[in-house]
Design a protein around this motif. Structure first.
Motif, PDB file in Angstrom:
ATOM      1  N   ASP A 149       0.813  -1.220   0.000  1.00 15.92           N
ATOM      2  CA  ASP A 149       0.000   0.000   0.000  1.00 15.92           C
ATOM      3  C   ASP A 149       0.845   1.269   0.000  1.00 15.92           C
ATOM      4  N   VAL A 150       2.115   1.148  -0.345  1.00 13.31           N
ATOM      5  CA  VAL A 150       3.004   2.305  -0.197  1.00 13.31           C
ATOM      6  C   VAL A 150       2.522   3.544  -0.960  1.00 13.31           C
ATOM      7  N   ASP A 151       1.911   3.377  -2.126  1.00 11.70           N
ATOM      8  CA  ASP A 151       1.450   4.541  -2.889  1.00 11.70           C
ATOM      9  C   ASP A 151       0.337   5.290  -2.155  1.00 11.70           C
ATOM     10  N   ARG A 152      -0.565   4.520  -1.581  1.00 11.31           N
ATOM     11  CA  ARG A 152      -1.666   5.105  -0.820  1.00 11.31           C
ATOM     12  C   ARG A 152      -1.136   5.865   0.406  1.00 11.31           C
ATOM     13  N   LYS A 211       1.914   7.103   0.684  1.00 12.15           N
ATOM     14  CA  LYS A 211       2.625   8.282   0.177  1.00 12.15           C
ATOM     15  C   LYS A 211       1.656   9.408  -0.181  1.00 12.15           C
ATOM     16  N   ALA A 212       0.465   9.021  -0.627  1.00  8.36           N
ATOM     17  CA  ALA A 212      -0.529  10.030  -1.011  1.00  8.36           C
ATOM     18  C   ALA A 212      -0.947  10.888   0.190  1.00  8.36           C
ATOM     19  N   LEU A 240      10.538   6.242   2.498  1.00  7.12           N
ATOM     20  CA  LEU A 240       9.719   6.517   1.313  1.00  7.12           C
ATOM     21  C   LEU A 240       8.659   7.586   1.589  1.00  7.12           C
TER      22      LEU A 240
END
Ligand SMILES: O=C(O)CCC(=O)c1ccccc1C(=O)O
Ligand SMILES: [Mg+2]
Length: 374
Positions: A200-203, A205-206, A233
């Motif tokens: 879920d790293v993109d979520r 980061k968002a 990150l």
């Protein structure tokens, strides 16, 4: 000073919450919990509250495992021989693995006896210095974003120093965006209670664009390694809650870079001594800490207030007013928050008196354990 515990009373209580509290792992309607009363040779009573919940959602401990550990192992250790300082009891408890919330409840009661015998407030016995502490509030997952905004509005108006919002997949980026739109300047953070993985790293980061003070426990409750991968990150500092159960966990988390902030809960780490050790380590390393909450009633709340007076508790904690959770709390006076501040009480021990009628009213069963007479 010698502390000789004559008997210990365990009480099992059940209290309705004013409103349900929802996290990524479940909803609380009522709270079942244990109170520990330790009484010494001279009749001085000290009080502790177990923060274990009825179900093993937050950690593996439950109200029943705590009763078992206290009855069969910990209370007998406390009654076995007198001690000169509450830290000796923690040392005795080291013979038993984990079960931190059970240990903390009894250790806390003995700290209260110790401070009362010295005639000083518990916070001073712990080495705390603050006369008042800054607090925030933790807001559970709500049925709609509109509901959440109304709840936040109310607590901002009451002066709470920061707002914590619970998140989970599907109740995160869009919700925080809306909160930020309506409250652009409020000190804000999010607590995931382990609802995500590295996938879920993109979520996660968002969330960086919303200027959160921190994101609490995004990944698994027993993880330090993946958090150490995630932190670099993100711009948002990670705060660990579930994953830090001891001084050694805290040391490893800081060495690995798994977090930049630690939430200290007395129960999760096994008591006041361990909480203070983690505080001192973080102070040395320049890492801020704050005091978390477990929907405590008044006695647990009083212990949280006492530990928060240590100087490196520089961020507002989750110790909100009694009236945030309860129609009527178990202590007199109740914990009040004025402009986001709690005045630390100066009476000996935990600093609040126990409303024994209220305690009786919510007690479902109790048991007394006496020292073996010689
Ligand atoms: O208000 C409180 O006592 C803390 C509320 C809270 O966030 C919480 C409540 C129950 C279980 C875990 C947590 C948590 O901090 O993760
Ligand atoms: Mg948390």
């Amino acid at each position: 000073m010698t502390i000789s515990i004559e008997y210990v009373i365990l009480r099992h209580l059940r209290m309705e919450l004013k409103s349900p509290f929802t996290t990524s792992f479940g909803t609380f309607q009522a709270k079942e919990f244990l109170l520990v009363e330790a009484v010494d040779r001279d009749g001085v009573s000290g009080w502790g509250e177990s923060v274990a919940f009825a179900a093993p959602w937050y950690s593996e401990e439950t109200v029943k495992t705590n009763w078992h550990m206290l009855e069969d192992f910990l209370v007998p250790l406390a009654l076995a021989e007198p001690i000169d300082h509450p830290e000796e009891l923690s040392t005795r408890f080291n013979a038993i693995r984990q079960n931190h919330m059970a240990k903390a409840a009894l250790e806390g009661a003995v700290w209260d006896v110790y401070a009362k015998r010295l005639g000083v407030p518990l916070y001073q016995a712990l080495g705390g210095t603050k006369k008042e502490i800054e607090v925030g509030v933790s807001i559970g997952i709500q049925p709609t974003v509109g509901d959440l905004l109304r709840v936040i509005e109310r607590y901002v108006a009451q002066g709470y120093r920061r707002i914590k919002v619970k998140i989970k997949p599907g109740w995160d980026v869009d919700v925080i965006r809306e909160v930020r739109r309506v409250f652009p300047n409020v000190p804000l953070m999010a607590d995931a209670n382990s609802a995500y993985t590295l996938a879920d790293v993109d979520r996660l980061k968002a969330l960086d664009e919303f200027g959160l003070m921190m994101i609490e426990q995004p990944l698994a409750a027993d993880d330090l390694i993946d958090h150490a991968r995630l932190q670099p990150l993100l711009e948002t500092p990670i705060c660990l809650d579930e994953s830090v159960r001891s001084y050694d966990d805290a040391r490893k988390a800081l060495d690995l870079g798994s977090c930049r902030i630690i939430n200290i809960k007395i129960g999760r780490v096994g008591g006041l001594r361990e909480a203070k050790r983690i505080h001192d380590l973080c102070a040395e390393r320049g890492v801020p800490v704050w005091c978390g909450g477990m929907l405590e009633a008044g006695i647990g709340r009083a212990h949280n207030i006492a530990i928060t007076t240590l100087e490196n508790f520089t961020l507002p904690g989750d110790t909100a007013a009694s009236s945030h959770y309860w129609e009527r709390d178990l202590i007199i006076p109740e914990v009040e928050v004025d402009d986001g501040l709690i005045r630390v009480p100066d009476a000996p021990g935990i600093g609040y008196s126990i409303d024994r009628r209220q305690v009786e009213r919510y007690t479902q069963f109790a048991k007394v354990f006496h020292r073996a007479t010689t």
